[in-house]
Design an enzyme around this catalytic site. Structure first.
Site, PDB file in Angstrom:
ATOM      1  N   SER A 123       0.832  -1.192   0.000  1.00 59.64           N
ATOM      2  CA  SER A 123       0.000   0.000   0.000  1.00 59.64           C
ATOM      3  C   SER A 123       0.868   1.244   0.000  1.00 59.64           C
ATOM      4  CB  SER A 123      -0.905   0.013   1.239  1.00 59.64           C
ATOM      5  OG  SER A 123      -1.586   1.244   1.319  1.00 59.64           O
ATOM      6  N   HIS A 178      -0.611  -0.905  -4.540  1.00 56.81           N
ATOM      7  CA  HIS A 178      -1.966  -0.563  -4.102  1.00 56.81           C
ATOM      8  C   HIS A 178      -2.051   0.943  -3.873  1.00 56.81           C
ATOM      9  CE1 HIS A 178      -5.852  -1.747  -2.307  1.00 56.81           C
ATOM     10  NE2 HIS A 178      -5.652  -0.750  -1.468  1.00 56.81           N
ATOM     11  N   ASP A 217      -4.284   3.926  -2.622  1.00 51.79           N
ATOM     12  CA  ASP A 217      -5.448   4.294  -1.815  1.00 51.79           C
ATOM     13  C   ASP A 217      -5.873   5.715  -2.125  1.00 51.79           C
ATOM     14  OD1 ASP A 217      -6.069   2.004  -0.079  1.00 51.79           O
ATOM     15  OD2 ASP A 217      -4.047   2.317   0.713  1.00 51.79           O
ATOM     16  N   MET A 268      -8.504   8.650  -1.493  1.00 53.03           N
ATOM     17  CA  MET A 268      -9.498   9.085  -0.505  1.00 53.03           C
ATOM     18  C   MET A 268      -9.940  10.500  -0.812  1.00 53.03           C
ATOM     19  SD  MET A 268      -7.581   7.694   2.917  1.00 53.03           S
ATOM     20  CE  MET A 268      -6.688   6.133   2.894  1.00 53.03           C
ATOM     21  N   HIS A 316      -7.661   1.687  -5.309  1.00 50.90           N
ATOM     22  CA  HIS A 316      -8.746   1.464  -4.352  1.00 50.90           C
ATOM     23  C   HIS A 316      -9.422   2.805  -4.102  1.00 50.90           C
ATOM     24  CE1 HIS A 316      -9.780   0.410   0.133  1.00 50.90           C
ATOM     25  NE2 HIS A 316     -10.854   0.489  -0.631  1.00 50.90           N
ATOM     26  N   MET A 348     -11.740   5.018  -2.378  1.00 50.73           N
ATOM     27  CA  MET A 348     -12.566   5.268  -1.193  1.00 50.73           C
ATOM     28  C   MET A 348     -13.207   6.632  -1.376  1.00 50.73           C
ATOM     29  SD  MET A 348     -10.022   3.706   1.706  1.00 50.73           S
ATOM     30  CE  MET A 348      -8.527   3.800   0.704  1.00 50.73           C
ATOM     31  N   ASP A 386      -6.963  -6.065   3.058  1.00 51.93           N
ATOM     32  CA  ASP A 386      -6.271  -4.788   3.287  1.00 51.93           C
ATOM     33  C   ASP A 386      -6.530  -4.308   4.707  1.00 51.93           C
ATOM     34  OD1 ASP A 386      -5.192  -2.265   3.233  1.00 51.93           O
ATOM     35  OD2 ASP A 386      -6.513  -1.482   1.679  1.00 51.93           O
TER      36      ASP A 386
END
Length: 215
Positions: free
Chosen positions: A7, A32, A34, A36, A65, A67, A174
């Protein structure tokens, strides 16, 4: 072989490109990412411009990913930035089925993610449409949290659903992944380990990745 997806949330953002190269050289399969938005989760990280900037430094699979709320608005941008796989949340507002369709229309693999407090059956309506399920074993939004063991049965549930329905389904995990929790998740049927703090704090990231590859 287990897929290892470090990540990048735990990387040093002042040298994100170098950290990406480090991850690839350590033998990671995916990176990965992330994303947000400050709405679906309290924190804000980065978006398509940053991903596009580091894409040219590595050919590693970009595992995004999202979010974020109403993710269908940004699928084109993340695809054009160089993501290979895009995962959206089943809890997010907006047309999640439409977002999944759009991901696949862009020629990418699509994933669906589930938060710790969400019942696993909430995934069922999305499973026929996706290539991957991302089981969150921490509350999304921040790195360095402790592993929530109560989420582990979701891994087995998804693998059993896939078996019953004749589907190939990757399950990624995760949150709070380290040597001990990784073993628990792999025994439950996980295919992909997303690890942040544990890997980035190690002097020899390659050793941990090699050990997980050998499981």
């Amino acid at each position: 072989m287990t897929i290892v997806s470090p990540s990048m949330l735990s990387a040093d953002f002042s040298k994100l490109g170098e950290e990406l190269v480090r991850v690839e050289k350590a033998g990671a399969d995916w990176a990965h990412l992330d994303v947000m938005d400050g709405a679906f989760v309290p924190n804000i990280t980065f978006g398509p411009p940053v991903i596009k900037a580091i894409r040219k430094l590595s050919e590693i699979t970009f595992d995004a990913h999202l979010m974020i709320e109403d993710p269908i608005r940004y699928i084109d941008a993340f695809a054009d930035a160089g993501c290979d796989l895009i995962t959206v949340h089943c809890e997010a507002h907006g047309d999640i089925h439409g977002a999944i369709r759009k991901i696949k229309e862009k020629g990418l693999r699509a994933g669906i993610s589930i938060n710790p407090e969400t019942d696993v059956t909430a995934l069922e309506e999305f499973l026929p449409e996706v290539n991957l399920v991302l089981v969150m074993t921490v509350h999304p939004g921040f790195g360095g949290q402790s592993f929530i063991a109560d989420c582990v049965p979701k891994i087995s549930w998804v693998k059993e659903w896939a078996k019953k329905n004749g589907r190939e389904m990757l399950v990624s995990v995760d949150g709070g992944i380290n040597a001990e929790t990784a073993e628990v998740c792999l025994k439950a049927g996980a295919d992909i380990l997303v690890a942040g703090s544990y890997l980035f704090k190690m002097q020899n990231m390659a050793l941990a990745i090699a050990q997980w590859h050998g499981v």
